[in-house]
Design a protein around this motif. Sequence first.
Motif, PDB file in Angstrom:
ATOM      1  N   THR A  65      46.050  29.251  34.453  1.00 10.82           N
ATOM      2  CA  THR A  65      47.386  29.068  35.017  1.00 10.82           C
ATOM      3  C   THR A  65      48.482  29.880  34.323  1.00 10.82           C
ATOM      4  OG1 THR A  65      47.689  27.096  33.634  1.00 10.82           O
ATOM      5  CG2 THR A  65      46.868  26.756  35.872  1.00 10.82           C
ATOM      6  N   ARG A  66      48.229  30.360  33.098  1.00 14.23           N
ATOM      7  CA  ARG A  66      49.289  31.071  32.391  1.00 14.23           C
ATOM      8  C   ARG A  66      49.573  32.422  33.057  1.00 14.23           C
ATOM      9  NH1 ARG A  66      45.897  32.591  26.898  1.00 14.23           N
ATOM     10  NH2 ARG A  66      44.805  34.434  27.733  1.00 14.23           N
ATOM     11  N   ASP A  67      50.751  32.955  32.762  1.00 15.01           N
ATOM     12  CA  ASP A  67      51.175  34.244  33.320  1.00 15.01           C
ATOM     13  C   ASP A  67      51.038  34.263  34.834  1.00 15.01           C
ATOM     14  OD1 ASP A  67      51.648  35.185  30.719  1.00 15.01           O
ATOM     15  OD2 ASP A  67      49.595  35.929  30.528  1.00 15.01           O
ATOM     16  N   ASN A  68      51.454  33.151  35.442  1.00 16.74           N
ATOM     17  CA  ASN A  68      51.466  33.081  36.905  1.00 16.74           C
ATOM     18  C   ASN A  68      50.079  33.306  37.504  1.00 16.74           C
ATOM     19  OD1 ASN A  68      52.786  32.711  39.396  1.00 16.74           O
ATOM     20  ND2 ASN A  68      53.065  34.929  39.669  1.00 16.74           N
ATOM     21  N   GLY A  69      49.044  32.776  36.857  1.00 19.78           N
ATOM     22  CA  GLY A  69      47.689  32.879  37.389  1.00 19.78           C
ATOM     23  C   GLY A  69      47.055  34.245  37.255  1.00 19.78           C
ATOM     24  N   ALA A  70      47.449  35.015  36.254  1.00 17.66           N
ATOM     25  CA  ALA A  70      46.936  36.377  36.104  1.00 17.66           C
ATOM     26  C   ALA A  70      45.429  36.428  35.894  1.00 17.66           C
ATOM     27  CB  ALA A  70      47.644  37.076  34.937  1.00 17.66           C
ATOM     28  N   GLU A  71      44.849  35.386  35.297  1.00 16.38           N
ATOM     29  CA  GLU A  71      43.408  35.378  35.049  1.00 16.38           C
ATOM     30  C   GLU A  71      42.616  35.398  36.353  1.00 16.38           C
ATOM     31  OE1 GLU A  71      39.697  35.094  32.929  1.00 16.38           O
ATOM     32  OE2 GLU A  71      41.713  35.863  32.467  1.00 16.38           O
ATOM     33  N   ILE A  72      43.134  34.742  37.377  1.00 17.30           N
ATOM     34  CA  ILE A  72      42.453  34.762  38.674  1.00 17.30           C
ATOM     35  C   ILE A  72      42.406  36.187  39.225  1.00 17.30           C
ATOM     36  CG2 ILE A  72      42.701  34.073  41.099  1.00 17.30           C
ATOM     37  CD1 ILE A  72      41.453  31.906  39.425  1.00 17.30           C
ATOM     38  N   GLU A  73      43.491  36.913  39.095  1.00 20.36           N
ATOM     39  CA  GLU A  73      43.488  38.303  39.547  1.00 20.36           C
ATOM     40  C   GLU A  73      42.461  39.122  38.773  1.00 20.36           C
ATOM     41  OE1 GLU A  73      46.430  42.136  40.322  1.00 20.36           O
ATOM     42  OE2 GLU A  73      47.282  40.194  39.765  1.00 20.36           O
ATOM     43  N   HIS A  74      42.370  38.889  37.464  1.00 20.45           N
ATOM     44  CA  HIS A  74      41.388  39.616  36.658  1.00 20.45           C
ATOM     45  C   HIS A  74      39.964  39.299  37.111  1.00 20.45           C
ATOM     46  CE1 HIS A  74      39.113  41.153  33.280  1.00 20.45           C
ATOM     47  NE2 HIS A  74      38.615  39.942  33.081  1.00 20.45           N
ATOM     48  N   LEU A  75      39.671  38.023  37.328  1.00 16.99           N
ATOM     49  CA  LEU A  75      38.327  37.634  37.735  1.00 16.99           C
ATOM     50  C   LEU A  75      37.950  38.253  39.073  1.00 16.99           C
ATOM     51  CD1 LEU A  75      38.248  33.835  36.763  1.00 16.99           C
ATOM     52  CD2 LEU A  75      37.077  35.718  35.597  1.00 16.99           C
ATOM     53  N   VAL A  76      38.841  38.169  40.034  1.00 16.99           N
ATOM     54  CA  VAL A  76      38.521  38.662  41.376  1.00 16.99           C
ATOM     55  C   VAL A  76      38.406  40.185  41.384  1.00 16.99           C
ATOM     56  CG1 VAL A  76      39.321  38.798  43.772  1.00 16.99           C
ATOM     57  CG2 VAL A  76      39.566  36.666  42.494  1.00 16.99           C
ATOM     58  N   SER A  77      39.358  40.863  40.762  1.00 17.05           N
ATOM     59  CA  SER A  77      39.328  42.330  40.783  1.00 17.05           C
ATOM     60  C   SER A  77      38.122  42.879  40.036  1.00 17.05           C
ATOM     61  CB  SER A  77      40.623  42.902  40.199  1.00 17.05           C
ATOM     62  OG  SER A  77      40.795  42.490  38.850  1.00 17.05           O
ATOM     63  N   SER A  78      37.690  42.211  38.968  1.00 22.16           N
ATOM     64  CA  SER A  78      36.546  42.706  38.194  1.00 22.16           C
ATOM     65  C   SER A  78      35.220  42.527  38.930  1.00 22.16           C
ATOM     66  CB  SER A  78      36.477  41.981  36.837  1.00 22.16           C
ATOM     67  OG  SER A  78      36.164  40.603  37.006  1.00 22.16           O
ATOM     68  N   ARG A  79      35.203  41.721  39.979  1.00 28.48           N
ATOM     69  CA  ARG A  79      33.977  41.470  40.733  1.00 28.48           C
ATOM     70  C   ARG A  79      34.009  42.091  42.126  1.00 28.48           C
ATOM     71  NH1 ARG A  79      33.821  35.016  38.995  1.00 28.48           N
ATOM     72  NH2 ARG A  79      33.564  35.406  36.745  1.00 28.48           N
ATOM     73  N   SER A  80      35.034  42.880  42.406  1.00 27.72           N
ATOM     74  CA  SER A  80      35.245  43.429  43.744  1.00 27.72           C
ATOM     75  C   SER A  80      35.103  44.945  43.752  1.00 27.72           C
ATOM     76  CB  SER A  80      36.640  43.054  44.259  1.00 27.72           C
ATOM     77  OG  SER A  80      36.848  41.662  44.214  1.00 27.72           O
ATOM     78  N   SER A  81      34.942  45.503  44.940  1.00 26.29           N
ATOM     79  CA  SER A  81      34.898  46.954  45.092  1.00 26.29           C
ATOM     80  C   SER A  81      36.280  47.548  44.877  1.00 26.29           C
ATOM     81  CB  SER A  81      34.397  47.320  46.485  1.00 26.29           C
ATOM     82  OG  SER A  81      35.287  46.836  47.485  1.00 26.29           O
ATOM     83  N   ALA A  82      36.320  48.754  44.339  1.00 28.69           N
ATOM     84  CA  ALA A  82      37.595  49.431  44.079  1.00 28.69           C
ATOM     85  C   ALA A  82      38.383  49.638  45.367  1.00 28.69           C
ATOM     86  CB  ALA A  82      37.330  50.764  43.385  1.00 28.69           C
ATOM     87  N   LYS A  83      37.688  49.872  46.468  1.00 37.56           N
ATOM     88  CA  LYS A  83      38.366  50.110  47.749  1.00 37.56           C
ATOM     89  C   LYS A  83      39.167  48.896  48.170  1.00 37.56           C
ATOM     90  CE  LYS A  83      37.472  51.365  52.574  1.00 37.56           C
ATOM     91  NZ  LYS A  83      36.414  51.697  53.567  1.00 37.56           N
ATOM     92  N   TRP A  84      38.581  47.708  48.062  1.00 37.45           N
ATOM     93  CA  TRP A  84      39.316  46.501  48.455  1.00 37.45           C
ATOM     94  C   TRP A  84      40.451  46.213  47.484  1.00 37.45           C
ATOM     95  CZ3 TRP A  84      38.610  40.877  47.048  1.00 37.45           C
ATOM     96  CH2 TRP A  84      39.414  40.054  47.876  1.00 37.45           C
ATOM     97  N   VAL A  85      40.218  46.407  46.196  1.00 38.83           N
ATOM     98  CA  VAL A  85      41.251  46.140  45.193  1.00 38.83           C
ATOM     99  C   VAL A  85      42.495  46.993  45.453  1.00 38.83           C
ATOM    100  CG1 VAL A  85      41.811  46.318  42.734  1.00 38.83           C
ATOM    101  CG2 VAL A  85      39.621  45.341  43.441  1.00 38.83           C
ATOM    102  N   ALA A  86      42.303  48.186  46.004  1.00 40.96           N
ATOM    103  CA  ALA A  86      43.431  49.084  46.261  1.00 40.96           C
ATOM    104  C   ALA A  86      44.130  48.794  47.592  1.00 40.96           C
ATOM    105  CB  ALA A  86      42.946  50.535  46.259  1.00 40.96           C
ATOM    106  N   SER A  87      43.635  47.813  48.347  1.00 44.49           N
ATOM    107  CA  SER A  87      44.149  47.572  49.693  1.00 44.49           C
ATOM    108  C   SER A  87      45.318  46.587  49.698  1.00 44.49           C
ATOM    109  CB  SER A  87      43.039  47.039  50.599  1.00 44.49           C
ATOM    110  OG  SER A  87      42.694  45.711  50.235  1.00 44.49           O
ATOM    111  N   GLU A  88      46.078  46.622  50.794  1.00 44.17           N
ATOM    112  CA  GLU A  88      47.178  45.675  50.985  1.00 44.17           C
ATOM    113  C   GLU A  88      46.638  44.259  51.174  1.00 44.17           C
ATOM    114  OE1 GLU A  88      50.824  44.880  54.179  1.00 44.17           O
ATOM    115  OE2 GLU A  88      49.913  46.875  54.011  1.00 44.17           O
ATOM    116  N   ASP A  89      45.464  44.141  51.802  1.00 42.34           N
ATOM    117  CA  ASP A  89      44.838  42.833  52.005  1.00 42.34           C
ATOM    118  C   ASP A  89      44.562  42.157  50.663  1.00 42.34           C
ATOM    119  OD1 ASP A  89      43.431  40.849  53.777  1.00 42.34           O
ATOM    120  OD2 ASP A  89      41.713  41.485  52.586  1.00 42.34           O
TER     121      ASP A  89
END
Length: 319
Positions: free
Chosen positions: A180-204
């Motif tokens: 929950t710290r830093d406005n939930g930044a850890e969730i962004e780290h977890l999801v982006s580290s397990r995702s394709s670079a193409k999706w991470v760069a998308s508006e979606d």
Amino acid sequence: MSAPDPSVTRIDGPWRHLHVHANGIRFHVVEALSQDATAPATSRPLVMLLHGFGSFWWTWRHQLRGLTGARVVAVDRRGYGGSDKPPRGYDAWTMAGDTAGLIRALGHSSATLIGHADGGLACWTAALLHSRLVAGIALISSPHPAALRRSALLRRDQGYALLPNLLRYQMPLWPERLLTRDNGAEIEHLVSSRSSAKWVASEDFSQTIGYLRTAIQVPGAAHCALEYQRWAVRSQLRGEGRRYIKSMSQQLGMPLLHLRGDADPYVLADPVDHSQRYAPQGRYLSITGAGHFSHEEAPDEVNRLLTRFLEQVHGPRVS
């Protein structure tokens, strides 16, 4: 800044928001709007979408829009989003009971279950413990729990991908602060580290991460999400863990589809391959270029395969 209210998960779209009481608590359920508003909802087969760790119903937005003909609902699982957050019930048996209870509460005698990661665990368990209520299951990066356990313990690559976070989540209090710290930044780290670079760069991705970071800060959501992870580890040291794996050892006879992004760094191919021991008649397919969230990273391809699977289970009326 005050914590967000659960109402932040009531995101507008071509769906409606429901509160459904099942298995002793209230669930937030999002139902795709039908093109035939005159037909009763229960006249169409029920398809239930169950999200994974740190997420909520929004992960299924593309499926709510893209799967037609059936009654498609996405659920905020116990402890997440707009659903109740009771102090107990984060074990596999209760997950299956929640799923079975929701099928009945929605007025159906059976459903096809689609689950991602932890949500897939609920699908596997409900399919075996409440088989009369489950017509078939489709899974996104969610191998059979016994196959995943075996791979994590015996293979260094799968153990390294899975165990570090699982083990550190066993600590009290600190993991909740981490999520929950830093406005939930850890969730962004977890999801982006397990995702394709193409999706991470998308508006979606940008929009979705904003919603996820907000939803994990809803009071109680982080703690409840972690309780599922804590049960998964601690049960292995108790008799209930052995009883659970034993109860899951029988073969599954109903239709099954498993989809895994071939670039998934979190759930590797080995446990998926070994899942065939438990569901030998299932179909096990790869999604090219996708990571752990193939239903979000490659929604058109995943929806095409899910639609074909639903036609196999329910007939062509769901196409």
